[in-house]
Structure formats: structure tokens, C-alpha cells
Scaffold this motif. Structure first.
Motif, short mmCIF file in Angstrom:
data_model
loop_
_atom_site.label_atom_id
_atom_site.label_comp_id
_atom_site.label_asym_id
_atom_site.label_seq_id
_atom_site.Cartn_x
_atom_site.Cartn_y
_atom_site.Cartn_z
N TYR A 188 0.81 -1.23 0.00
CA TYR A 188 0.00 0.00 0.00
C TYR A 188 0.84 1.28 0.00
N GLU A 194 -5.34 -8.10 -3.54
CA GLU A 194 -6.21 -7.25 -2.76
C GLU A 194 -6.58 -7.99 -1.47
N GLY A 209 -5.05 -3.19 0.88
CA GLY A 209 -6.33 -3.49 1.50
C GLY A 209 -7.49 -2.84 0.77
N THR A 210 -8.59 -3.55 0.67
CA THR A 210 -9.74 -3.06 -0.09
C THR A 210 -10.43 -1.88 0.60
N GLU A 211 -10.23 -1.73 1.91
CA GLU A 211 -10.92 -0.67 2.66
C GLU A 211 -10.00 0.50 2.99
N ASP A 212 -8.90 0.64 2.29
CA ASP A 212 -7.91 1.69 2.58
C ASP A 212 -8.45 3.05 2.17
N VAL A 213 -8.56 3.97 3.14
CA VAL A 213 -9.00 5.33 2.83
C VAL A 213 -7.87 6.34 3.03
N PRO A 222 -9.06 -8.43 1.46
CA PRO A 222 -10.44 -8.06 1.81
C PRO A 222 -10.55 -7.49 3.22
N ASP A 223 -11.36 -6.44 3.34
CA ASP A 223 -11.76 -5.89 4.63
C ASP A 223 -10.64 -5.21 5.41
N GLU A 224 -9.49 -4.97 4.78
CA GLU A 224 -8.38 -4.34 5.50
C GLU A 224 -8.20 -2.89 5.04
N GLY A 225 -7.96 -2.00 6.02
CA GLY A 225 -7.67 -0.61 5.72
C GLY A 225 -6.18 -0.36 5.64
N HIS A 226 -5.80 0.90 5.80
CA HIS A 226 -4.39 1.24 5.74
C HIS A 226 -3.67 0.75 7.00
#
Length: 323
Positions: free
Chosen positions: A153, A287, A258-262, A289-293
Motif C-alpha cells: 500500500y 487485494e 487493502g480493499t478498505e484503505d481510505v 479483503p476488509d483491510e484498511g491502511h
């Protein structure tokens, strides 16, 4: 499980300041083939303004040691007193030159009686978040590139509109009353620090500490969408953006995001992956799933997330097996 042990080496000196690297050695019987020990450079995150060599995932280090690799975890000078190119990138590139020019071999030889011969044909780069960008920077702008890159990322595509977008979910964490005079105290720090507060990976309890001007400065830039302006005010993206520096000779590269990275949208890594494919570079992307930064800091060995990200190290190992 006990954390792996390391020793400290100095890879460069700037203005009388030592810039160091933690060196982790595998068990001597785990050498990968007759060529010697591959080397992986593991670079911490922190938006180029925070973090230190202490703030990397020790389970990932142990995974690499189990593969018979020497692991280097460097500190580098932190922005904004130095910019991205002249500070973090320059330091990581100088570390790579130190490895290729025999500095690492000398340091290892002086530290242990066990002969560790290095496989300099397989020097890899790995990093999380800003460390991912710095790992990618070892694939261009250097006399001798790394043999492969694992980017988790990492920021790229710096002309994308995201980099000037405000992030309300970060702004909501900032305390009232932060002033420009307070956060700009970072510019007065001397020497330029090589260790800074938290890494954004969430290791420190109660982090961030907004009574620290550096942490307050970094989070303010993130909230305001001004990180790139703060760390590289020249705005000459051609010199620092990995996406703009892909060529057919770019090292094989694996990306995990991660798919939830903002904080660093996955679309930016997809842009990088598409650029690698367009130039015929051996590459892969997973990718999560369900992981952010910053999920690397908190993942558990054996979890689904752990097994997915581990494919990046498997990708690098495959480059050795194919040699």
C-alpha cells in the motif's frame, strides 16, 4: 515467540549525524543455495515524516529470516526539513549502494565469526505505506537496481486528485487549538531527525500524541490534503513518482493493498500495477479483503490477511528459485 535480534550498523553520515540500519541475520544453516544469503531491505512507514526502524512487523522479519535472508531495517531522515528526494529517497538509495559496495559485508564480518557471504544478485526491497514508495524508489534512479520489490500500500501517482483532497476522518481526530507556529516547530529540529513518534501503523498505545509538534504537523498535512506539498514542494513528480518511472527494465514487483484503505486508495496501486503490466514487467497484485491502511502492524500470523500478504515474499523467493 521472542522477537528476532539485530545489531546496529551506520550506513552513512550526514552533517555529523549517523544514519543507521538494524541488521538481522538468519541462522547460518539457512543459506539459500551456494550463492550466499539474499538481502531484503525492509522500510518503515509514516508518511515520510514519522516512524523509525523499531516500527516494522517483527513477524515479517522472522518470515524472511526463516527463508535464509538477511534483513535490513533502516532509519532515514524525515521530511519536511529535507524533501522526499533529498532525504528519505537519497538515504535509502545510499543504503542500497552501501550494500552493493561492500559496506554490509564488512559490517556483518565484524559482528560475527560465522562467515556470511552475500548474494548480491538478490537484494530485494520491501516497505509498508511510505516505505512501499521508498522500496519502489530502489527500482529507478540508481546505478544498480534491486532484484525485486514488494510494495504494501505505498503511495504513488502523485498527480492524482486524491493527494490534494481533504480527509475529514483524519481532521476529526485533530485537537482544537493547533497553531501554525506550534506545528511548524518541526522545521527547527536539528539535526534532521531519523526517528519520529509513531509510524501511523498504530503500534504506540494512545497514538498519536498531538503535544508533539511533529506528529501534529504530519496529521495536519494528511487531514488537509497537503502531504505532497509539505514533503516535496517542488512538485516535480517525474523525479519521485514510481508510476512515472516504470520502464521495461523495472524490477519485478509485487503489490498488496487493502480493499478498505481510505488513507492511500487502492486505485493508486491498481494504476501502478497497470503501468507495470503495460511495460511487460513481471508483477503481481493481491487485494486484501476488509483491510484498511496500515494493517501490516496488527495482522496475526496464520490469519487470512497474513497468508495473502505473504504471497509478496513468496514472489521474491520465486525470483531466487528461477535464477
Amino acid at each position: 515467540m521472542a522477537s528476532p535480534s539485530s545489531f546496529r550498523a551506520v550506513y552513512k553520515v550526514v552533517d555529523e549525524q549517523e544514519i543507521d540500519v538494524d541488521v538481522y541475520l538468519p541462522q547460518s544453516e539457512t543459506a539459500k543455495g551456494v550463492a550466499g544469503y539474499p538481502v531484503i531491505i525492509d522500510i518503515h512507514g509514516g508518511a515520510f515524516m514519522l516512524g523509525s526502524s523499531d516500527m516494522v512487523n517483527k513477524d515479517q522479519i522472522q518470515d524472511c529470516l526463516n527463508r535464509g535472508w538477511i534483513v535490513l531495517v533502516p532509519n532515514h531522515r524525515l521530511c519536511p526539513q529535507v524533501d522526499l528526494l533529498d532525504g528519505p529517497m537519497r538515504d535509502c538509495r545510499d543504503l542500497l549502494a552501501w550494500v552493493y559496495d561492500g559496506g554490509l559485508q564488512d559490517a556483518v564480518t565484524s559482528e560475527t565469526n560465522i562467515p556470511y557471504s552475500l548474494d548480491l544478485d538478490h537484494v530485494f526491497a520491501f516497505g509498508t505505506s511510505s516505505g512501499g514508495t521508498l522500496a519502489l524508489s530502489l527500482g529507478f534512479g540508481v546505478p544498480r537496481r534491486v532484484a525485486g520489490i514488494f510494495d504494501m500500500y505505498g503511495p504513488c501517482n502523485f498527480s492524482d486528485g486524491f493527494w490534494t483532497s481533504e480527509l475529514p476522518h483524519i481532521a476529526s481526530k485533530l485537537p482544537a487549538g493547533l497553531t501554525e507556529d506550534f506545528i511548524n516547530q518541526v522545521y527547527a529540529e536539528r539535526p534532521v531527525p531519523i526517528r519520529g513518534g509513531v509510524s501511523l501503523e498504530g503500534q504506540a498505545p494512545g497514538a498519536p500524541n498531538f503535544s508533539d509538534p511533529r506528529q501534529a504537523f504530519a496529521f495536519t498535512q494528511i487531514a488537509q490534503g497537503s502531504v505532497m506539498k509539505a514533503i516535496y514542494p517542488k512538485g516535480d513528480w517525474d523525479t519521485v513518482d514510481p508510476l512515472r518511472n516504470i520502464s521495461a527494465s523495472f524490477p519485478p514487483t509485487f503489490i498488496v493493498h487493502g480493499t478498505e484503505d481510505v488513507m492511500v486508495p487502492m486505485s493508486l496501486s491498481k494504476d501502478l500495477h497497470a503501468g507495470l503490466l503495460a511495460h511487460g514487467v513481471k508483477c503481481g497484485m493481491e487485494e486484501v479483503p476488509d483491510e484498511g491502511h496500515t494493517f501490516a502492524a496488527k495482522m496475526k500470523v496464520g490469519s487470512r490477511t497474513w497468508e495473502i500478504q505473504r504471497k509478496g515474499f513468496d514472489f521474491l523467493e520465486s525470483l531466487i528459485d528461477q535464477a
